[in-house]
Write a protein that holds these residues in place. Sequence first.
Motif, PDB file in Angstrom:
ATOM      1  N   ASP A 160     -13.228   3.937  13.620  1.00  8.47           N
ATOM      2  CA  ASP A 160     -12.041   4.409  14.155  1.00  8.47           C
ATOM      3  C   ASP A 160     -10.781   3.716  13.754  1.00  8.47           C
ATOM      4  N   LYS A 161      -9.623   4.525  13.702  1.00  6.70           N
ATOM      5  CA  LYS A 161      -8.402   3.802  13.314  1.00  6.70           C
ATOM      6  C   LYS A 161      -7.662   3.728  14.674  1.00  6.70           C
ATOM      7  N   LYS A 162      -7.129   2.307  14.784  1.00  7.65           N
ATOM      8  CA  LYS A 162      -6.521   2.198  16.235  1.00  7.65           C
ATOM      9  C   LYS A 162      -4.858   1.574  16.081  1.00  7.65           C
ATOM     10  N   SER A 163      -4.210   2.058  16.899  1.00  8.79           N
ATOM     11  CA  SER A 163      -2.766   1.609  16.684  1.00  8.79           C
ATOM     12  C   SER A 163      -2.348   0.636  17.772  1.00  8.79           C
ATOM     13  N   LEU A 164      -1.789  -0.711  17.268  1.00  9.25           N
ATOM     14  CA  LEU A 164      -0.865  -1.414  17.996  1.00  9.25           C
ATOM     15  C   LEU A 164       0.434  -0.874  17.863  1.00  9.25           C
ATOM     16  N   ALA A 165       1.178  -0.794  19.075  1.00  3.49           N
ATOM     17  CA  ALA A 165       2.358  -0.197  19.147  1.00  3.49           C
ATOM     18  C   ALA A 165       3.114  -0.988  20.169  1.00  3.49           C
ATOM     19  N   SER A 166       4.210  -1.600  19.834  1.00  7.92           N
ATOM     20  CA  SER A 166       5.217  -2.196  20.570  1.00  7.92           C
ATOM     21  C   SER A 166       6.479  -2.663  19.952  1.00  7.92           C
ATOM     22  N   PRO A 167       7.461  -2.396  20.924  1.00 11.64           N
ATOM     23  CA  PRO A 167       8.863  -2.743  20.415  1.00 11.64           C
ATOM     24  C   PRO A 167       8.912  -3.933  19.622  1.00 11.64           C
ATOM     25  N   SER A 168       8.080  -4.901  20.186  1.00  8.66           N
ATOM     26  CA  SER A 168       8.355  -6.290  19.865  1.00  8.66           C
ATOM     27  C   SER A 168       7.511  -6.585  18.485  1.00  8.66           C
ATOM     28  N   ILE A 169       7.084  -5.503  17.720  1.00  6.44           N
ATOM     29  CA  ILE A 169       6.545  -5.564  16.642  1.00  6.44           C
ATOM     30  C   ILE A 169       7.452  -4.808  15.446  1.00  6.44           C
ATOM     31  N   PHE A 170       8.532  -4.303  15.893  1.00  6.96           N
ATOM     32  CA  PHE A 170       9.354  -3.759  14.673  1.00  6.96           C
ATOM     33  C   PHE A 170       9.843  -5.023  13.866  1.00  6.96           C
ATOM     34  N   PRO A 171       9.611  -4.807  12.674  1.00  2.84           N
ATOM     35  CA  PRO A 171      10.176  -6.222  11.750  1.00  2.84           C
ATOM     36  C   PRO A 171      11.677  -6.452  12.106  1.00  2.84           C
ATOM     37  N   LYS A 172      11.864  -7.792  12.125  1.00  2.92           N
ATOM     38  CA  LYS A 172      13.221  -8.369  12.354  1.00  2.92           C
ATOM     39  C   LYS A 172      14.292  -7.842  11.190  1.00  2.92           C
ATOM     40  N   VAL A 173      13.566  -7.812  10.038  1.00  7.04           N
ATOM     41  CA  VAL A 173      14.450  -7.327   8.889  1.00  7.04           C
ATOM     42  C   VAL A 173      13.537  -6.699   7.722  1.00  7.04           C
ATOM     43  N   ALA A 174      13.908  -5.676   7.267  1.00  3.71           N
ATOM     44  CA  ALA A 174      13.252  -4.815   6.104  1.00  3.71           C
ATOM     45  C   ALA A 174      13.850  -5.031   4.900  1.00  3.71           C
ATOM     46  N   LEU A 175      13.163  -5.481   3.983  1.00  4.51           N
ATOM     47  CA  LEU A 175      13.760  -5.933   2.460  1.00  4.51           C
ATOM     48  C   LEU A 175      13.343  -4.819   1.384  1.00  4.51           C
ATOM     49  N   ALA A 176      13.958  -3.877   1.391  1.00  6.21           N
ATOM     50  CA  ALA A 176      13.317  -2.517   0.634  1.00  6.21           C
ATOM     51  C   ALA A 176      13.918  -2.677  -0.874  1.00  6.21           C
ATOM     52  N   ASP A 177      13.119  -2.902  -1.783  1.00  2.69           N
ATOM     53  CA  ASP A 177      13.538  -3.076  -3.120  1.00  2.69           C
ATOM     54  C   ASP A 177      12.908  -2.007  -3.923  1.00  2.69           C
ATOM     55  N   PRO A 178      13.448  -1.061  -4.488  1.00  3.03           N
ATOM     56  CA  PRO A 178      12.776  -0.201  -5.271  1.00  3.03           C
ATOM     57  C   PRO A 178      11.967  -0.361  -6.293  1.00  3.03           C
ATOM     58  N   GLU A 179      12.364  -1.384  -7.057  1.00  3.39           N
ATOM     59  CA  GLU A 179      11.932  -2.246  -8.328  1.00  3.39           C
ATOM     60  C   GLU A 179      10.480  -2.586  -8.030  1.00  3.39           C
ATOM     61  N   LEU A 180      10.363  -2.915  -6.751  1.00  5.02           N
ATOM     62  CA  LEU A 180       8.816  -3.526  -6.375  1.00  5.02           C
ATOM     63  C   LEU A 180       7.615  -2.310  -6.256  1.00  5.02           C
ATOM     64  N   THR A 181       8.373  -1.038  -6.263  1.00  2.00           N
ATOM     65  CA  THR A 181       7.347   0.015  -6.183  1.00  2.00           C
ATOM     66  C   THR A 181       7.083   0.631  -7.416  1.00  2.00           C
ATOM     67  N   CYS A 182       7.740   0.275  -8.435  1.00  2.23           N
ATOM     68  CA  CYS A 182       7.694   0.757  -9.738  1.00  2.23           C
ATOM     69  C   CYS A 182       6.215   0.601 -10.424  1.00  2.23           C
ATOM     70  N   SER A 183       5.704  -0.574 -10.005  1.00  2.00           N
ATOM     71  CA  SER A 183       3.987  -0.782 -10.372  1.00  2.00           C
ATOM     72  C   SER A 183       3.019   0.218 -10.046  1.00  2.00           C
ATOM     73  N   MET A 184       3.213   0.919  -9.119  1.00  2.25           N
ATOM     74  CA  MET A 184       2.415   1.966  -8.653  1.00  2.25           C
ATOM     75  C   MET A 184       1.910   2.958  -9.551  1.00  2.25           C
ATOM     76  N   SER A 185       0.604   3.323  -9.722  1.00  2.00           N
ATOM     77  CA  SER A 185       0.217   4.145 -10.598  1.00  2.00           C
ATOM     78  C   SER A 185       0.329   5.518 -10.101  1.00  2.00           C
ATOM     79  N   PRO A 186       0.503   6.483 -11.072  1.00  2.21           N
ATOM     80  CA  PRO A 186       0.881   8.009 -10.574  1.00  2.21           C
ATOM     81  C   PRO A 186      -0.027   8.294  -9.290  1.00  2.21           C
ATOM     82  N   GLU A 187      -1.310   7.892  -9.232  1.00  2.00           N
ATOM     83  CA  GLU A 187      -2.209   8.486  -8.168  1.00  2.00           C
ATOM     84  C   GLU A 187      -1.793   7.669  -6.745  1.00  2.00           C
TER      85      GLU A 187
END
Length: 376
Positions: A160-187
């Motif tokens: 099964d897939k199970k979720s942990l869900a809690s306000p205390s695991i929101f990341p403190k900071v998200a660093l979202a850098d588009p360049e890091l996603t460029c290496s993904m294959s088309p699929e």
Amino acid sequence: MVRDFGFYMPTEVLFGKGVVDRVGEVVVRYGKRALIVTGKHSARASGALARVEASLSEAGVASILFDRVTPNPSIEQVLEGAGYAREAEADLIVAIGGGSPMDAGKAMAIFATNEGSARDYFGVKTYARPPLPIFAIPTTAGTGSEVTEYAILTDLQGKDKKSLASPSIFPKVALADPELTCSMSPEITVDTGIDALTHAAESYLANRSTALSDALALESMRIIRGSLKRAWEDGGDVDARGDMLYGSMLAGMAIAQTGTTMLHAMGYPLTVFHGISHGRANGILLPYVLAFDRKAAPEKVDRILEIFGGTLHDLREFEEEMGLSTDLSEALPDPDTLDEMTDHVMRAKNLANNPRPVVRADVEAIWQRALCRSLG
Ligand code: NAP
Ligand code: ZN
């Protein structure tokens, strides 16, 4: 009239080319010893890992590496990582990768500071001790985990897939850098991008949707409609990558408020039983679940479809043009497991969030429609 709602999203977001190099200056406000959590290959191959290590070191933050997170991380795997964090006396977690390393990092943050059986933590929102602070660096544009309070783990014993869900695991900071996603294959680009699309669509239809989550979800779908194909055609198109990363983050913010619906509940067993990637599993089922939900939420389903040209066929064409077949029989040549999979779906909590009430026969009918590629 706008119905009453709450909105809680405590993650600071840094978005843009090169923000990954700022991780050291960001985390040093929270601690001095980082456990870096990532997958086997891509963070290294894309250079993301080296950039994070250099930035941490420059800021005077020591780091140790756990680089064995697999797609759909298991409970056992995150307990191993949490042990690493404890041994090294890490005081923060930097997770680099798709949803799998980000979710694994969140779970390790909980189990690094809390004892007991991991299974007791599902369905619990507060823990005896606060989890370690989490910093999330997405390398796919899909899950939005960088801005959610969810960590999805695979329970190998319970299949099964199970979720942990809690306000205390929101990341403190998200660093979202588009360049890091460029290496993904088309699929991988399409699988993860369609996952983001399903988050937005499900959030929009969810019983728990609000005016504000709807605004995020609609904008997310509009952006994904305009950029996923471009990112799939040309992986180096940083503008398309940036739009996709933004769109998936908006979808993450939306599901952080509303949760997902029967679509994710049906997608999980396709992954756990048959190894179909998370996003692809959802993408296969999307047109059939929308056809089902349309009876309960016609206006909202039509509004989603308008973004893709107006009909369920248009939406299906959008997916299939990028090589994501919505013919379940191609992904699942042997449907023997459908009964057991349906048992799992019927136990999923997100069914209660579906706009149309779901009984077992409905799930069975949707599997059958997807097997015959019938939109009814
Ligand atoms: P993923 O499982 O994190 O990664 C899938 C594959 O993509 C891996 O082989 C990975 O390689 C590769 N990859 C990642 N970034 C890459 C890059 N920049 N270039 C090349 N390859 C790259 O995929 P995901 O779809 O992002 O995450 C799925 C997981 O997230 C599932 O467990 C799902 O249940 C969960 N999820 C969580 C949330 C949430 O809110 N927390 C929401 C939806 C889904 P490596 O292994 O080498 O890194
Ligand atoms: Zn998902």
